[in-house]
Design an enzyme around this catalytic site. Structure first.
Site, PDB file in Angstrom:
ATOM      1  N   ASP A   7      39.213  17.860  69.561  1.00  0.00           N
ATOM      2  CA  ASP A   7      40.520  17.450  70.053  1.00  0.00           C
ATOM      3  C   ASP A   7      41.161  16.667  68.915  1.00  0.00           C
ATOM      4  O   ASP A   7      40.777  15.534  68.630  1.00  0.00           O
ATOM      5  CB  ASP A   7      40.363  16.569  71.296  1.00  0.00           C
ATOM      6  CG  ASP A   7      41.708  16.102  71.828  1.00  0.00           C
ATOM      7  OD1 ASP A   7      42.662  16.895  71.828  1.00  0.00           O
ATOM      8  OD2 ASP A   7      41.787  14.928  72.247  1.00  0.00           O
ATOM      9  N   GLU A  66      41.728  22.431  69.753  1.00  0.00           N
ATOM     10  CA  GLU A  66      42.917  22.449  70.606  1.00  0.00           C
ATOM     11  C   GLU A  66      44.159  22.517  69.722  1.00  0.00           C
ATOM     12  O   GLU A  66      44.285  21.779  68.746  1.00  0.00           O
ATOM     13  CB  GLU A  66      42.970  21.204  71.495  1.00  0.00           C
ATOM     14  CG  GLU A  66      44.147  21.228  72.439  1.00  0.00           C
ATOM     15  CD  GLU A  66      44.147  20.091  73.434  1.00  0.00           C
ATOM     16  OE1 GLU A  66      45.136  19.976  74.178  1.00  0.00           O
ATOM     17  OE2 GLU A  66      43.177  19.315  73.488  1.00  0.00           O
ATOM     18  N   ASP A 139      39.531  11.752  74.705  1.00  0.00           N
ATOM     19  CA  ASP A 139      39.530  12.717  73.602  1.00  0.00           C
ATOM     20  C   ASP A 139      38.179  13.438  73.503  1.00  0.00           C
ATOM     21  O   ASP A 139      38.115  14.607  73.121  1.00  0.00           O
ATOM     22  CB  ASP A 139      39.828  12.010  72.276  1.00  0.00           C
ATOM     23  CG  ASP A 139      41.058  11.137  72.373  1.00  0.00           C
ATOM     24  OD1 ASP A 139      42.141  11.595  71.979  1.00  0.00           O
ATOM     25  OD2 ASP A 139      40.928   9.999  72.866  1.00  0.00           O
TER      26      ASP A 139
END
Length: 162
Positions: A7, A66, A139
């Site tokens: 992330d 992501e 996260d």
């Protein structure tokens, strides 16, 4: 197959490592953090060094990242984009097998609903990986969600599934 989920960010970069050969067993998860008092170039260098450490230690077969989809804070979007560039470059240098997923794709893979709330995704991360609690910070849970998304949607991993 060992999957490193990321992330991206520049203050906190979540990471999660799962091994699909062991029923999505969690290998490790956590967050790379960079001190806000450091300059952006120093922070970017720290991100690269931390990722190199993770690649050297766990030797992932694939990286799932992501994508930046929509960013609310206009002040930090450039820094996040620069950090994401460093992250993608590090992943290319140290692994070379990169897949990117939008938040919509990740939510769809984990919950069956592309507009799922963050809490639903976090609950599914905990349930799918048989964890005692939802990983923190957020996260980290997001990074594990990206790794799970790849494990559930990659054609090469699902060729024997019905």
């Amino acid at each position: 197959m060992v999957i490193l989920g990321i992330d991206p960010g520049y203050a906190i970069i979540g990471y999660g490592i799962i091994d699909t050969s062991k029923s999505n067993m969690v290998v490790d998860y956590g967050a790379i953090t960079t001190p806000k008092d450091n300059s952006l170039p120093v922070r970017l260098e720290a991100i690269d060094a931390s990722l190199k450490f993770l690649f050297d230690k766990y030797k992932p077969d694939v990286v799932a990242i992501e994508e930046l989809f929509y960013f609310k804070n206009q002040k930090t979007i450039i820094q996040v984009a620069q950090a994401r560039g460093v992250i993608v470059l590090a992943c290319q240098k140290y692994c070379g097998n990169i897949y990117e997923y939008t938040p919509l794709q990740i939510k769809q893979a984990l919950t069956g609903q592309g507009r799922a709330e963050k809490a639903q995704v976090q609950y599914m991360v905990k349930a799918i990986l048989n964890l005692n609690e939802i990983p923190k910070p957020d996260d980290t849970a997001d990074a594990l969600a990206v790794a799970i998304c790849h494990s559930q949607t990659s054609p090469s991993l699902n060729q024997n599934k019905v």
